[in-house]
Scaffold this motif. Structure first.
Motif, PDB file in Angstrom:
ATOM      1  N   GLY A 468      20.429  38.763  16.175  1.00 43.41           N
ATOM      2  CA  GLY A 468      19.493  37.647  16.360  1.00 43.41           C
ATOM      3  C   GLY A 468      18.171  38.106  17.366  1.00 43.41           C
ATOM      4  O   GLY A 468      17.644  37.091  17.663  1.00 43.41           O
ATOM      5  N   ARG A 470      15.314  39.083  16.171  1.00 42.50           N
ATOM      6  CA  ARG A 470      14.211  38.575  15.287  1.00 42.50           C
ATOM      7  C   ARG A 470      13.834  37.081  15.608  1.00 42.50           C
ATOM      8  O   ARG A 470      12.905  36.806  15.922  1.00 42.50           O
ATOM      9  CB  ARG A 470      14.075  38.838  14.106  1.00 42.50           C
ATOM     10  CG  ARG A 470      12.870  38.473  13.192  1.00 42.50           C
ATOM     11  CD  ARG A 470      13.033  38.811  11.817  1.00 42.50           C
ATOM     12  NE  ARG A 470      13.296  39.826  11.317  1.00 42.50           N
ATOM     13  CZ  ARG A 470      12.385  40.851  11.181  1.00 42.50           C
ATOM     14  NH1 ARG A 470      10.945  40.249  10.870  1.00 42.50           N
ATOM     15  NH2 ARG A 470      12.628  42.042  10.523  1.00 42.50           N
ATOM     16  N   HIS A 471      14.850  36.392  15.493  1.00 43.95           N
ATOM     17  CA  HIS A 471      14.787  34.871  15.914  1.00 43.95           C
ATOM     18  C   HIS A 471      14.411  34.666  17.296  1.00 43.95           C
ATOM     19  O   HIS A 471      13.642  33.644  17.477  1.00 43.95           O
ATOM     20  CB  HIS A 471      16.329  34.254  15.531  1.00 43.95           C
ATOM     21  CG  HIS A 471      16.394  34.378  13.862  1.00 43.95           C
ATOM     22  ND1 HIS A 471      15.720  33.629  13.126  1.00 43.95           N
ATOM     23  CD2 HIS A 471      17.474  35.023  13.388  1.00 43.95           C
ATOM     24  CE1 HIS A 471      16.253  33.932  11.838  1.00 43.95           C
ATOM     25  NE2 HIS A 471      17.079  34.811  11.889  1.00 43.95           N
ATOM     26  N   GLN A 474      10.767  35.256  17.662  1.00 46.01           N
ATOM     27  CA  GLN A 474       9.853  34.242  17.021  1.00 46.01           C
ATOM     28  C   GLN A 474       9.968  33.182  17.927  1.00 46.01           C
ATOM     29  O   GLN A 474       9.040  32.329  17.858  1.00 46.01           O
ATOM     30  CB  GLN A 474      10.665  34.077  15.516  1.00 46.01           C
ATOM     31  CG  GLN A 474      10.282  35.012  14.598  1.00 46.01           C
ATOM     32  CD  GLN A 474       8.968  35.187  14.030  1.00 46.01           C
ATOM     33  OE1 GLN A 474       8.135  34.205  14.415  1.00 46.01           O
ATOM     34  NE2 GLN A 474       8.571  36.366  13.834  1.00 46.01           N
TER      35      GLN A 474
END
Length: 891
Positions: A468, A470-471, A474
């Motif tokens: 997780g 990358r999320h 972001q």
């Protein structure tokens, strides 16, 4: 301590793979092409989704009894003529694309006879994309949001991948952007090729499940062909020796002729993980399915195709389109990729369009086409051989070596059969009756391939970071943008928009209309509002100044950072220039080594050819030597047989001449004895006549000429003759008869007398008892007899008829027949001599008759002057004559 030999590199041991006992069989699918417009008879029937049945066409016998035979073959799945390209992709290629995205390898190839639809199945047509464009579409639909920037992943020319930093990737993009010439019409690059406009449909959004969002992906494609067992790169730019244009004094340049240099063949090498790859093959990084398919179509136009009697565009080579996916995990912050080469995962999917097997008699190939067809059939035969040996090793427990190196196709994909990925095969068949024999061989190969099992690939480990990342990154960026918007408005607005926002954010002014000059409420309210706005404005100015100061400090920091980054970039440019020099020197060294390698390979080829020529000469000379030795042995044995035969003939001739000499001596003795006996008889007769003439008063009749009787042996010998005169014989002496021919034996004879023979009526004509007289001999007559005689007549030189008796033995042959071996020739010749009358001279006083003839046989001299002699030939063997009765007058 063992020291390594100088100049030799130790061979790396293969990497230890985790044991995996799970195996999957090779997935074999069958696709039936629709029958053509000109074809009437069909030899394939789809019975179910997994079974087809082959019907022998009319006039084709398949068993020893001459009966038609129907054979059924089973597959993992059978696709009939009504199956679409989408259904075929979902069942065959989609699982391989899923494995590719999850880091596993895959091999998919089409196999079949020429004109069976292999290229259509792999590539497709406008509006009906094949397996390849649909696979590309699914790959980019799955990893589209997670693709890394261009040139982040870089190939190391050894079948591996490296991860660069953003700065290196930026420099790489700038360097390649400056080297690439931009076309005049940028829109032309984005304009799709009309031939492939509908190959990829964006509405068919296939996606893989379970894509790792904490990784970065990049796709590289390469396209090669195997033509006449040589590997060529279809994406390699065509090398031309282009000379700069010369000006002829006018406004247009004159371009000289350019010389085309054919592409060079590539070689196969083995990487550090013992996987095969094509050295020097161009790998293009693509960022969309359209771009990847454009690259494929650019190479497809260079592929070797030709027009044959069976197919208008027949593939003359095996094409291999390799889709390679590089995957690397993000760092702990979820912003950049890890630059650890050990964390980079590379998986590939090979889509192979094999050339169709064909018979040169049906295709009408000549010259180069025959050579191409021979190489295609040989490579497919090597593929069948490898599959057969793999199947035998797995089913029978043998350990035979699989001949992967006999062909470039099998050598390139040997890792897949050793357990590096899944293997799928689509067998394309044409149901027309003319392809029945080739289709039967394809079915047998497909049935055998299904029995081969390939080890299931092992899942690769994932890095130990928390998922997780990358999320979270972001979400952090979105929250930061939101807070900036809350504090100072939109971050992307300019100064005027910010000022307008700030003006509109001030409180509104109250109504300032005065109706009464003594109004004490409106003015204080307005003054209070203005003071409030002034206070808010002062606060906003202070905030603005603080923000401006902060922005100024941030800009200063940014300038400092930019300066430092510029310095860093200059340093990196210097390092890059040094690395470029090192790379150029390394490339020059590699080119030199490759040229040297090619030269050595050329020398090795020449030495191998020379060795082969010498071996052929040695073999031919050995064969010639063996032939001459055999001929010499035969001549020696023939010489020994001739010597033995000549010795036998010499001994037989010597024995025969000894017998002949003995016979001649005996005949001469007998002749001399006969002469003495005749003289004695004449003397006795003369003595009797003399004594009788002395007796008076009695006339003596003339003596009769009679044939004296041959005396016995005791009487013929002069030593045993008595001294006293012998008395007169009272009877006429008779010579005893003897056998005239050996044909009068006890054997059974075949007397062959032609109808043209003349009966001479002489006693010399042989009469053979118990003989079968025939005019034409037959096998039945010869089987009953032991001897054979042929009567032959011809006219001798003196005009008399000479008869020859040709004799032989009847022998039985091994085949049950009869053969005649001639052993003897007897010649019978008749000579007649007349005795002329002789007158006595009147001077001698001999009385004559009144008619002038001789007188009566009363004269003693006349009676003694005429004698009769009979000579008869004895059985003297072949080559001697029998003479008849002759009269001669004594001198």
């Amino acid at each position: 301590m063992n020291r390594q030999a100088k100049g030799r590199t130790p061979r790396r041991p293969p990497p230890k793979k985790p044991p995996n006992s799970q195996k999957d069989p090779v997935g074999v699918y069958c696709r039936v092409r629709p029958l053509g417009a000109g074809d009437e008879e069909c030899c394939i029937e789809v019975i179910s989704t997994t079974t087809i049945q082959l019907h022998a066409p009319e006039g084709f016998k398949t068993n020893r009894n001459g009966e038609y035979k129907e054979t059924q073959y089973s597959f993992k799945k059978v696709f009939g003529i009504s199956v679409s390209q989408m259904e075929l992709f979902e069942d065959v290629a989609k699982p391989l694309v899923d494995d590719l995205i999850h880091g596993k390898n895959g091999l998919l190839f089409t196999y079949g006879v020429t004109g069976s639809g292999k290229t259509f199945t792999m590539t497709g047509s406008p509006g009906q994309g094949g397996l390849l464009p649909r696979s590309l579409n699914m790959i980019f639909n799955s990893i589209g949001p997670y693709q890394a920037n261009r040139y982040i992943f870089k190939t190391d020319d050894k079948n591996g991948m490296e991860v660069q930093s953003e700065v290196d990737a930026l420099l790489e993009r700038q360097r390649r952007g400056n080297n690439v010439t931009v076309p005049k019409t940028p829109s032309s690059r984005q304009k799709p090729d009309p031939e492939i406009a509908d190959m990829i449909k964006p509405d068919e959004a296939y996606k893989a499940d379970g894509v790792d969002a904490d990784s970065g992906y990049s796709i590289f494609v390469s396209y090669i062909e195997i033509y006449n067992n040589y590997i060529y790169d279809l994406l390699e730019e065509t090398q031309e020796d282009a000379i700069k244009p010369k000006w002829n004094g006018g406004g247009t340049p004159v371009r000289q002729n350019t010389e085309f240099i054919p592409p060079q063949s590539k070689i196969l090498r083995e990487d550090q993980n013992h996987n095969m790859y094509v050295a020097g093959c161009m790998e293009v990084e693509v960022k969309s399915a359209e771009e990847a398919f454009q690259v494929f179509w650019r190479g497809q136009k260079k592929r070797k195709v030709a027009n044959t009697c069976l197919n208008r565009e027949s593939s003359r080579s095996h094409s291999v389109f390799i889709i390679k996916m590089a995957q690397a995990p993000l760092d702990a912050d979820g912003t950049d990729l890890l630059q650890d080469k050990n964390q980079v995962s590379v998986s590939q999917l090979c889509l192979v369009d094999l050339a169709g097997s064909e018979r040169t008699g049906r295709t009408g190939a000549e010259g180069t086409r025959i050579r191409e067809a021979g190489n295609i059939n040989q490579s497919l035969l090597n593929l069948r051989t490898c599959i057969e040996i793999l199947r035998e090793n797995q089913m029978c427990g043998t350990n035979r070596m699989v001949p992967y190196r006999d062909s470039k196709v099998t050598h390139l994909f040997k890792n897949y059969f050793d357990g590096e990925g899944k293997v799928r095969m689509v067998v394309c068949v044409n149901p027309k009756a003319d392809d029945y024999e080739e289709t039967l061989l394809v079915m047998r190969f497909a049935e055998m391939t299904q029995e081969v099992e390939v080890a299931r690939p092992v899942d690769r480990p994932i890095c130990g970071f928390t998922p997780g990342r990358r999320h979270r990154n972001q979400a952090f960026k979105e929250e930061l943008s939101r807070r900036l918007e809350e504090r100072g408005g939109p971050v992307d607005r300019d100064v005027s928009s910010v000022m307008n926002y700030m003006v509109h954010s001030l409180p509104p002014l109250p109504s300032s209309e005065l109706t009464d000059p003594h109004d004490d409420i409106t003015l204080p309210r307005l003054i209070e509002a203005l003071q409030n706005r002034h206070r808010i404005r002062q606060m906003m100015i202070e905030d603005y100044n603080k923000a401006a100061n902060m922005m100024k400090s941030m800009l200063q920091d940014l300038d400092a950072n930019l300066i430092s980054k510029d310095n860093f970039i200059h340093e990196q440019n210097g390092k890059l220039a040094e690395r470029d020099k090192i790379i150029q020197s390394n490339k020059a060294e590699m080119e030199r080594l490759e040229k040297k390698n090619k030269m050595q390979e050329h020398k090795i080829d020449i030495l191998q050819k020379t060795t082969k020529i010498y071996e052929d000469d040695k073999r031919s000379m050995q064969q010639e030597l063996e032939t001459r030795e055999q001929r010499l042995h035969r001549e020696l044995s023939e010489k020994r047989r001739m010597e033995q035969r000549m010795h036998g003939m010499v001994s037989d001739t010597q024995h025969k001449w000894e017998k002949e000499c003995e016979r001649r001596v005996n005949a001469m003795q007998l002749e001399m004895q006969n002469k003495l006996w005749v003289k004695d008889e004449k003397l006795k007769q003369l003595k009797a006549i003399v004594t009788e003439s002395k007796t008076p008063g009695r006339p003596q009749p003339p003596p009769r000429q009679t044939q004296p009787q041959r005396p016995s042996r005791e009487e013929r010998l002069p030593a045993k003759r008595s001294a006293s005169p012998s008395p007169l014989p009272t009877t006429t002496p008779v010579r005893p008869l003897h056998r005239r021919s050996r044909s009068a034996g006890g054997e059974k004879w075949v007397d062959h007398k032609p109808t043209s023979s003349l009966d001479l009526g002489t006693v010399l004509q042989p009469v053979i008892p118990n003989a079968i007289q025939v005019s034409t001999p037959s096998e039945k007559n010869l089987s009953k007899c032991d001897k054979y005689v042929l009567t032959h007549q011809e006219v001798a030189s003196d005009g008399e008829i000479k008869t020859q008796l040709i004799k032989g033995d009847v022998l039985k042959t091994r085949g049950g027949g009869q053969a005649v071996q001639f052993t003897d020739i007897e010649t019978l010749k008749q000579e007649l001599t007349t005795v002329p009358s002789r007158k006595r001279k009147s001077s001698e006083g001999t009385p004559t008759g009144g008619d002038g003839t001789d007188g009566a046989w009363t004269d003693v001299e006349t009676r003694c002057s005429v004698a009769m002699e009979m000579r008869a030939g004895s059985n003297m063997g072949p080559g001697y004559e029998h003479h008849g009765i002759t009269k001669r007058r004594k001198p």
